[in-house]
Scaffold this active site. Sequence first.
Site, short mmCIF file in Angstrom:
data_model
loop_
_atom_site.label_atom_id
_atom_site.label_comp_id
_atom_site.label_asym_id
_atom_site.label_seq_id
_atom_site.Cartn_x
_atom_site.Cartn_y
_atom_site.Cartn_z
N SER A 124 0.84 -1.20 0.00
CA SER A 124 0.00 0.00 0.00
C SER A 124 0.87 1.25 0.00
CB SER A 124 -0.86 -0.03 1.27
OG SER A 124 -1.48 1.21 1.48
N TYR A 148 -1.45 -0.66 10.92
CA TYR A 148 -1.78 -1.28 9.63
C TYR A 148 -0.65 -1.08 8.62
CZ TYR A 148 -3.56 -1.60 4.90
OH TYR A 148 -3.67 -1.90 3.56
N LYS A 152 2.17 -3.78 6.58
CA LYS A 152 2.51 -3.85 5.15
C LYS A 152 4.02 -3.71 4.95
CE LYS A 152 -1.47 -4.54 3.57
NZ LYS A 152 -1.81 -5.79 2.91
P1 NAD Z 1 -10.96 -6.70 1.69
O1 NAD Z 1 -11.10 -6.66 3.17
O2 NAD Z 1 -12.16 -6.47 0.87
O3 NAD Z 1 -10.29 -8.10 1.26
C1 NAD Z 1 -9.40 -8.80 2.07
C2 NAD Z 1 -9.90 -10.24 2.15
O4 NAD Z 1 -9.00 -10.98 2.99
C3 NAD Z 1 -11.29 -10.36 2.77
O5 NAD Z 1 -12.12 -11.11 1.92
C4 NAD Z 1 -11.05 -11.07 4.10
O6 NAD Z 1 -12.14 -11.92 4.44
C5 NAD Z 1 -9.78 -11.84 3.80
N1 NAD Z 1 -8.96 -12.16 4.98
C6 NAD Z 1 -8.53 -11.31 5.94
N2 NAD Z 1 -7.77 -11.98 6.83
C7 NAD Z 1 -7.71 -13.26 6.41
C8 NAD Z 1 -7.09 -14.43 6.90
N3 NAD Z 1 -6.39 -14.42 8.05
N4 NAD Z 1 -7.22 -15.58 6.21
C9 NAD Z 1 -7.94 -15.62 5.07
N5 NAD Z 1 -8.56 -14.56 4.56
C10 NAD Z 1 -8.45 -13.39 5.22
O7 NAD Z 1 -9.80 -5.67 1.30
P2 NAD Z 1 -9.34 -5.14 -0.13
O8 NAD Z 1 -9.69 -3.71 -0.21
O9 NAD Z 1 -9.80 -6.06 -1.20
O10 NAD Z 1 -7.78 -5.22 0.07
C11 NAD Z 1 -7.03 -6.35 -0.38
C12 NAD Z 1 -5.59 -6.17 0.06
O11 NAD Z 1 -5.09 -4.96 -0.49
C13 NAD Z 1 -5.41 -6.06 1.57
O12 NAD Z 1 -4.23 -6.74 1.92
C14 NAD Z 1 -5.25 -4.57 1.80
O13 NAD Z 1 -4.48 -4.31 2.95
C15 NAD Z 1 -4.54 -4.14 0.53
N6 NAD Z 1 -4.78 -2.73 0.20
C16 NAD Z 1 -6.06 -2.26 0.13
C17 NAD Z 1 -6.29 -0.92 -0.15
C18 NAD Z 1 -7.68 -0.35 -0.15
O14 NAD Z 1 -7.83 0.86 0.03
N7 NAD Z 1 -8.73 -1.14 -0.40
C19 NAD Z 1 -5.20 -0.06 -0.41
C20 NAD Z 1 -3.91 -0.59 -0.37
C21 NAD Z 1 -3.72 -1.94 -0.05
C1 WQD Z 2 -9.29 10.13 1.16
C2 WQD Z 2 -9.43 11.64 1.36
C3 WQD Z 2 -9.60 12.26 3.67
C4 WQD Z 2 -13.41 10.16 4.31
C5 WQD Z 2 -6.83 4.98 3.19
C6 WQD Z 2 -5.80 4.27 4.03
C7 WQD Z 2 -4.68 3.77 3.17
C8 WQD Z 2 -5.19 2.94 1.98
C9 WQD Z 2 -6.30 3.61 1.26
C10 WQD Z 2 -5.05 0.59 2.48
C11 WQD Z 2 -8.61 12.18 2.53
C12 WQD Z 2 -10.88 12.56 2.95
C13 WQD Z 2 -12.25 10.69 3.77
C14 WQD Z 2 -14.44 11.04 4.69
C15 WQD Z 2 -13.10 12.89 3.96
N1 WQD Z 2 -5.73 1.68 2.41
N2 WQD Z 2 -12.10 12.03 3.60
N3 WQD Z 2 -14.24 12.37 4.50
O1 WQD Z 2 -6.89 8.03 4.01
O2 WQD Z 2 -6.05 8.36 1.63
O3 WQD Z 2 -6.21 6.09 2.55
O4 WQD Z 2 -7.30 4.07 2.18
O5 WQD Z 2 -3.89 0.41 2.34
O6 WQD Z 2 -3.86 3.03 4.01
O7 WQD Z 2 -5.30 5.17 5.01
O8 WQD Z 2 -8.29 7.28 2.00
O9 WQD Z 2 -10.65 7.42 1.38
O10 WQD Z 2 -10.04 7.48 3.83
O11 WQD Z 2 -9.50 9.45 2.39
O12 WQD Z 2 -12.98 14.11 3.82
O13 WQD Z 2 -15.48 10.63 5.23
O14 WQD Z 2 -10.79 11.91 1.71
O15 WQD Z 2 -9.30 13.24 4.62
O16 WQD Z 2 -8.18 13.46 2.17
P1 WQD Z 2 -6.82 7.55 2.62
P2 WQD Z 2 -9.70 7.83 2.42
#
Ligand code: NAD
Ligand code: WQD
Length: 337
Positions: A124, A148, A152
């Site tokens: 991430s 979190y 990562k």
């Molecule tokens: P999500 O929660 O929708 O998907 C993650 C999946 O992993 C879920 O289906 C959950 O049930 C499963 N899971 C969690 N722990 C588990 C375990 N111990 N064993 C088996 N399954 C397990 O999240 P997502 O948004 O699809 O994110 C996928 C990956 O990408 C995550 O690792 C997340 O940290 C990373 N990521 C997400 C974002 C985002 O903003 N969505 C941004 C950057 C990185």
């Molecule tokens: C986006 C912008 C907020 C909600 C998060 C995680 C990051 C990654 C992606 C997994 C910011 C603003 C938000 C609201 C708002 N996940 N905001 N009102 O914080 O960039 O990233 O998700 O890896 O680790 O931190 O995403 O969508 O929460 O915020 O004004 O109700 O929207 O301040 O500027 P963020 P976000």
Amino acid sequence: MAVLVTGGAGYIGSHTCVQLLEAGYDVVVLDNLSNSKQEALDRVNSISGKRFEFIKGDILDIDLLDRVFTDYTIDSVIHFAGLKAVGESVAKPLLYYHNNVAGSITLFEAMQKHNVKNIVFSSSATVYGISDRMPIGEDAALGPINPYGRTKYMIEEILRDIYASDNGWNVILLRYFNPVGAHPSGLIGEDPNGIPNNLMPYISQVAVGKLKDVNIFGDDYPTPDGTGIRDYIHVMDLADGHLKALEKLKDSPGAVVYNLGTGKGTSVFEMIDAFYRASGREIPYRVTSRRPGDAAECYADPSKAAKELGWAARRGIFEMCRDSWNWQSQNPEGYTE
Ligand code: NAD
Ligand code: WQD
């Protein structure tokens, strides 16, 4: 030969499974459904018209992993499984370190034992912490600011160490920026539990009438309109990036990292306006105080992925909002099983 997709029932995993199946890959999904529903996988099946294996189970279960690697011929792993809520990770750090870090170690041990050494890992942009250099290149300093993010970062380091100890591994670390949007069918999309933490699902739920108004977390940032700027990326483009990474594993790249973002920043006000244009729905909002830990701006330099993976995001903010709205309006309560 199959691809093991951990966390394949989740938001990004389900979209990636559709594209893997459509591209002809054999897919085995392992997910404990802690943050997802089986219905998402049923819909992956209807969209793709392809069958695949689903094992409900945990990456912390070494015996189960042993069986999975014995029963199926897996040649690579896409590792999405993990918990991802920043606030929850601050309140429950041990849950995050256990599930994400210990879970990943268990998975990597099983891979090593079964001689499966190809992995694409969901990292991430959060590993950069608050960066003062924009756009952010992969060589920017790392410094996650919450548990979190540290999970990562630790998993990235563990994978780099595994590669250093055995160059037979191929490791691709994908640092996603802000994934949004949904499959254009509207059948799968983001389905957060409870009140969404993130901007796009929050806006969608206001648009559909589930929530009253969007809280804008500060309009006094040093950005053109005062609100936070992020690099939103369509989940279909992100899924495509995983297919490109899988192909790249075949060239024995070693341990490499790629940003997956568009390179373009969008403010909160711009996002609300784009959502209004895509949905035709008014999005009431009010400005509240800043959210602790938020950066003013964060956007990627995605040129390394363009050069080395042949990947670039194709979809813009309008498509992201249109597809999020399509999903939300067709599924106001998310998956309902
Ligand atoms: P999500 O929660 O929708 O998907 C993650 C999946 O992993 C879920 O289906 C959950 O049930 C499963 N899971 C969690 N722990 C588990 C375990 N111990 N064993 C088996 N399954 C397990 O999240 P997502 O948004 O699809 O994110 C996928 C990956 O990408 C995550 O690792 C997340 O940290 C990373 N990521 C997400 C974002 C985002 O903003 N969505 C941004 C950057 C990185
Ligand atoms: C986006 C912008 C907020 C909600 C998060 C995680 C990051 C990654 C992606 C997994 C910011 C603003 C938000 C609201 C708002 N996940 N905001 N009102 O914080 O960039 O990233 O998700 O890896 O680790 O931190 O995403 O969508 O929460 O915020 O004004 O109700 O929207 O301040 O500027 P963020 P976000």
